[in-house]
Each structure stands twice: as structure tokens, then as C-alpha cells.
Design an enzyme around this catalytic site. Structure first.
Site, PDB file in Angstrom:
ATOM      1  N   TYR A   1       0.874  -1.248  -0.059  1.00 52.94           N
ATOM      2  CA  TYR A   1      -0.040   0.065   0.208  1.00 52.94           C
ATOM      3  C   TYR A   1       0.764   1.189   0.052  1.00 52.94           C
ATOM      4  O   TYR A   1       0.432   2.307  -0.339  1.00 52.94           O
ATOM      5  CB  TYR A   1      -0.858   0.032   1.365  1.00 52.94           C
TER       6      TYR A   1
ATOM      7  N   LYS B   1       3.042 -15.203   2.784  1.00 52.85           N
ATOM      8  CA  LYS B   1       3.230 -15.911   1.428  1.00 52.85           C
ATOM      9  C   LYS B   1       4.841 -16.229   1.135  1.00 52.85           C
ATOM     10  O   LYS B   1       5.486 -15.566   0.416  1.00 52.85           O
ATOM     11  CB  LYS B   1       2.752 -15.030   0.025  1.00 52.85           C
TER      12      LYS B   1
ATOM     13  N   ASP C   1      -3.026 -18.107   1.115  1.00 54.61           N
ATOM     14  CA  ASP C   1      -4.131 -18.910   0.130  1.00 54.61           C
ATOM     15  C   ASP C   1      -4.731 -19.874   0.925  1.00 54.61           C
ATOM     16  O   ASP C   1      -5.879 -20.153   0.955  1.00 54.61           O
ATOM     17  CB  ASP C   1      -3.483 -19.497  -1.356  1.00 54.61           C
TER      18      ASP C   1
ATOM     19  N   ASP D   1      -6.311  -6.921   4.574  1.00 58.06           N
ATOM     20  CA  ASP D   1      -7.579  -6.242   3.839  1.00 58.06           C
ATOM     21  C   ASP D   1      -8.547  -7.253   3.001  1.00 58.06           C
ATOM     22  O   ASP D   1      -9.443  -7.261   3.296  1.00 58.06           O
ATOM     23  CB  ASP D   1      -7.067  -5.440   2.792  1.00 58.06           C
TER      24      ASP D   1
ATOM     25  N   ASP E   1     -12.436  -8.962   4.567  1.00 50.15           N
ATOM     26  CA  ASP E   1     -13.626  -8.847   3.836  1.00 50.15           C
ATOM     27  C   ASP E   1     -14.098 -10.233   3.719  1.00 50.15           C
ATOM     28  O   ASP E   1     -15.476 -10.546   3.794  1.00 50.15           O
ATOM     29  CB  ASP E   1     -13.379  -8.470   2.219  1.00 50.15           C
TER      30      ASP E   1
HETATM   31  C1  IPM Z   1     -10.304  -1.221   4.233  1.00 43.22           C
HETATM   32  C2  IPM Z   1     -10.769  -0.673   2.977  1.00 43.22           C
HETATM   33  C3  IPM Z   1      -9.642   0.325   2.425  1.00 43.22           C
HETATM   34  C4  IPM Z   1      -8.033  -0.578   2.615  1.00 43.22           C
HETATM   35  C5  IPM Z   1      -9.546   0.982   1.145  1.00 43.22           C
HETATM   36  C6  IPM Z   1     -10.799   1.828   0.961  1.00 43.22           C
HETATM   37  C7  IPM Z   1      -8.469   1.889   0.811  1.00 43.22           C
HETATM   38  O1  IPM Z   1     -10.748  -1.628   1.942  1.00 43.22           O
HETATM   39  O2  IPM Z   1     -10.285  -0.120   5.217  1.00 43.22           O
HETATM   40  O3  IPM Z   1     -10.409  -2.359   4.205  1.00 43.22           O
HETATM   41  O4  IPM Z   1      -7.878  -1.162   1.566  1.00 43.22           O
HETATM   42  O5  IPM Z   1      -7.586  -0.521   3.523  1.00 43.22           O
HETATM   43 MG    MG Z   2     -10.904  -3.524   2.924  1.00 44.20          MG
END
Ligand code: IPM
Ligand code: MG
Length: 364
Positions: free
Chosen positions: A141, A190, A223, A247, A251
Site C-alpha cells: 500500500y 506468502k 492462500d 484487507d 472482507d
Molecule cells: C479497508 C478498505 C481500504 C483499505 C480502502 C478503502 C483503501 O478496503 O479499510 O479495508 O484497503 O485499507
Molecule cells: Mg478492505
């Protein structure tokens, strides 16, 4: 207690869910006799519109002068032009970096009422209770990025960088959390491919052996971790990983809890020795432009982030628990937004759910 909290509502559904978070904070102040001074600053797309930059200096200054920050979400189609020099996400990444918030805690707990909202088989979800500790200010990032001309058109480069020091501090943060729980830490990398991951693995092994011999360490490839999170989620306790893997995995993990609308997060910096520790609290979901302004966004992730704020930055544990209990009692009363409302349950609006939670914030 007197505390100053800066809110950064941001874009899309951000302002809608932060309004409910603020209502919860005000209720905590009233019920428990605290004085919370709330300030608001611009971040993301709304800041670009007003000031031309996603992270104005006044926003950084307001956050630095606060005890804690509550953030909604940033971004939206209006600012999505890939050629744009300023992007809302720069605001989010920039404020994390500017405040030195390298440890992002993303707890995943599953409330019984949410099991029907998860795409996973109910029997797999029994006992799921984990914290993902995501490194937040390093990795791909923040490494150097660039583009240059190439025979085929263009060439683009993102660089993934980690230093020993960055790895040590996030591993320590995660190990302290693991020590307070089931003493099981899974470090995700990884290392079969990436040099940063090989450094990550060796530093982790050393820190854990030298400083946390009482915590069991397991290394897992990312993975494989993605697979095990779905196959046997209840086996995880604390997961620590680098920025991008964290990240992605969070999700994925949000689906265990039924909805992105349920998961809070805390981003912390210092080692927690002081009386208060500055932190930034935000739902893990994004700005959801498709539902913005409709009044249907789930405010629970933001209100649960308020609970984390009370716990980690203000050290108000009873208050944090009162907020968490209020959220769960609201779910138990069958009051939820459409993303988690089970079949037959009425779909409530953002403000109805917020009001129901606020009404349930009480001392025991
Ligand atoms: C999160 C989001 C952010 C990230 C984006 C919006 C930049 O996905 O906070 O998880 O990738 O950190
Ligand atoms: Mg995110």
C-alpha cells in the site's frame, strides 16, 4: 471523563452511519455521566470537493488533538476517474499513516441472530470468535509506485516493503492480544514466494520464541488461510498479517458474520502504556454508493466501532460492553437492516436501528 472525539463521516453511507455512532456516544455520555466533545472534519471525496485534497492539514491537526477518531467511509463513483491525481482513498491511507496507526484490529464474532445471514453452513459457524490484526501502515500500500512507457504500452510497478521494526511491533501487538485470549497466534504470509514474507516469518518466529513463549505460533500461507477461514473458521483465535493480506482476508471473514455491515475495527498506534491511547475507529465496510442516501445502511459496524473506541482509547470497559450489549439486544429483538434481517423479520432503516440501539444503552 472528558474526552474529545473527532468524527470523519466521509462519503456515501459514511455520514449516515456516523450519525448513529454519534447518537450512541451521546447516549453513553448521558447514561454514564461523561462529557464527550465531538468535532467533525473532512476526509475523502467531500474533502476533495471542498479543499482540493483528500486529507487537509486541518483534519490531521483535529485528529492529533483528539483522544479518538470515529470514521465513516470514503470514496464513490464521483471521484473514481483512474487518471485523477487526487483520490478519496489517499485520505484514508494518509490519515492512518499520519497518525502512525499501524495495528488494525478487526474482531469477527458471530451472534446467533446473524447465522441465517451468513452464506456458510450454520454448523461451521458455531464458536467463531477471532481477531484479525492487520498491519496498516506498510507493505504494498505504501511502497513506491510508478508507471513508465513500455513497448506494449505502459509498465506499472507497486513495491512491497517491510522492515524488521515494522514487523516486530505488529507481531508484539498481536501477541499481546493472543496472550489475553486463547494464546494461539496464526501468522499469515506468502513466504514460499515473497521476500517480504520470508523476513516476516523469520522476525515473527524470533519475537514469539524470545518474548511470547507461552503463545502458540503457527505460520500459514495466505492462500491456505483463505481456504481454512471458510472450512474451519472456529479454529482461529488471533490472526496477524500484513496490510494487503489483512484487507482481503477481513472482507472474506466478514461473510462469516453475515454482513460487512457488522464488523468494526480499531486502528491503534502506541504500545498502550499511557492512560489514553489515540486510535481511529471505523467500520470495515466502504462507502457503499449504491445505497447511500436511502437510509438502509447498517449502522451496527459503526456503533460496534464506538464500543472499541470506548474500550481502547478511553479505557471505558463497562461503557464499551453496554454498547455491545445494546447492539446484540437490538438484534435479539428482531430489529435489523435488510443486509442481516432474517426471513420474516421486518427490515428497519438506519435510524430506526440506531434509535433501537441507543434506547438499549444502559448500566447493568
Ligand atoms: C479497508 C478498505 C481500504 C483499505 C480502502 C478503502 C483503501 O478496503 O479499510 O479495508 O484497503 O485499507
Ligand atoms: Mg478492505
Amino acid at each position: 471523563m472528558n474526552a474529545t472525539i473527532t468524527t470523519l463521516p466521509g462519503d456515501g453511507i459514511g455520514p449516515e452511519v456516523v450519525a448513529q455512532g454519534v447518537a450512541a456516544l451521546n447516549q453513553v455520555a448521558a447514561v454514564f455521566g461523561h462529557t464527550f466533545t465531538l468535532k467533525t472534519a473532512l476526509l475523502g471525496g467531500c474533502a476533495i470537493d471542498e479543499t482540493g485534497t483528500a486529507l487537509p492539514q486541518v483534519t490531521i491537526d483535529a485528529c492529533t488533538a483528539s483522544d479518538a477518531v470515529l470514521l465513516g467511509a470514503v470514496g464513490g463513483p464521483k471521484w473514481d476517474n483512474p487518471a485523477a491525481k487526487v483520490r478519496p482513498e489517499q485520505g484514508l491511507l494518509g490519515i492512518r499513516k499520519a497518525l502512525g496507526l499501524y495495528a488494525n484490529l478487526r474482531p469477527v464474532t458471530i451472534h446467533e441472530q446473524l447465522i441465517p445471514a451468513s452464506p456458510l453452513r450454520p454448523d461451521l459457524l458455531v464458536g467463531v470468535d477471532m481477531v484479525v490484526v492487520r498491519e496498516l501502515t506498510g507493505g504494498i500500500y505504501f511502497g513506491e509506485k510508478r508507471r513508465e512507457a513500455h513497448a506494449s504500452g505502459e509498465l506499472a510497478i507497486d513495491t512491497c516493503v517491510y522492515t524488521t521494526g515494522e514487523i516486530e511491533r505488529i507481531i508484539r501487538a498481536a501477541a499481546v492480544i493472543a496472550r489475553g485470549r486463547k494464546k494461539k497466534l496464526v501468522s499469515v504470509d506468502k513466504a514460499n514466494v515473497l521476500e517480504t514474507s520470508r523476513l516476516w516469518r523469520s522476525v515473527t518466529t524470533r519475537v514469539m520464541k524470545d518474548e511470547f513463549p507461552d503463545v502458540t505460533l503457527e505460520h500459514m500461507l495466505v492462500d491456505s488461510c483463505a481456504m481454512h477461514l471458510i472450512r474451519r473458521p472456529a479454529d482461529f483465535d488471533v490472526i496477524v498479517t500484513e496490510n494487503m493480506f489483512g484487507d482481503i482476508l477481513t472482507d472474506e471473514a466478514s461473510q462469516l458474520a453475515g454482513s460487512m455491515g457488522m464488523l468494526p475495527s480499531a486502528s491503534l498506534g502506541a504500545d498502550g502504556t499511557g492512560p489514553t491511547r489515540m486510535g481511529l475507529y471505523e467500520p470495515i465496510h466502504g462507502s457503499a454508493p449504491d445505497i447511500a442516501g436511502k437510509g438502509i445502511a447498517n449502522p451496527m459496524a459503526t456503533i460496534l466501532s464506538v464500543a472499541l473506541l470506548l474500550r481502547h482509547s478511553l479505557h471505558l470497559e463497562s461503557e464499551a460492553q453496554a454498547v455491545e450489549r445494546a447492539v446484540y439486544a437490538t438484534l435479539e429483538a428482531g430489529i435489523a437492516t435488510g443486509d442481516v434481517a432474517a426471513k420474516g423479520m421486518t427490515r428497519s432503516t438506519t435510524s430506526q436501528v440506531g434509535a433501537a440501539i441507543v434506547a438499549r444503552i444502559a448500566r447493568t
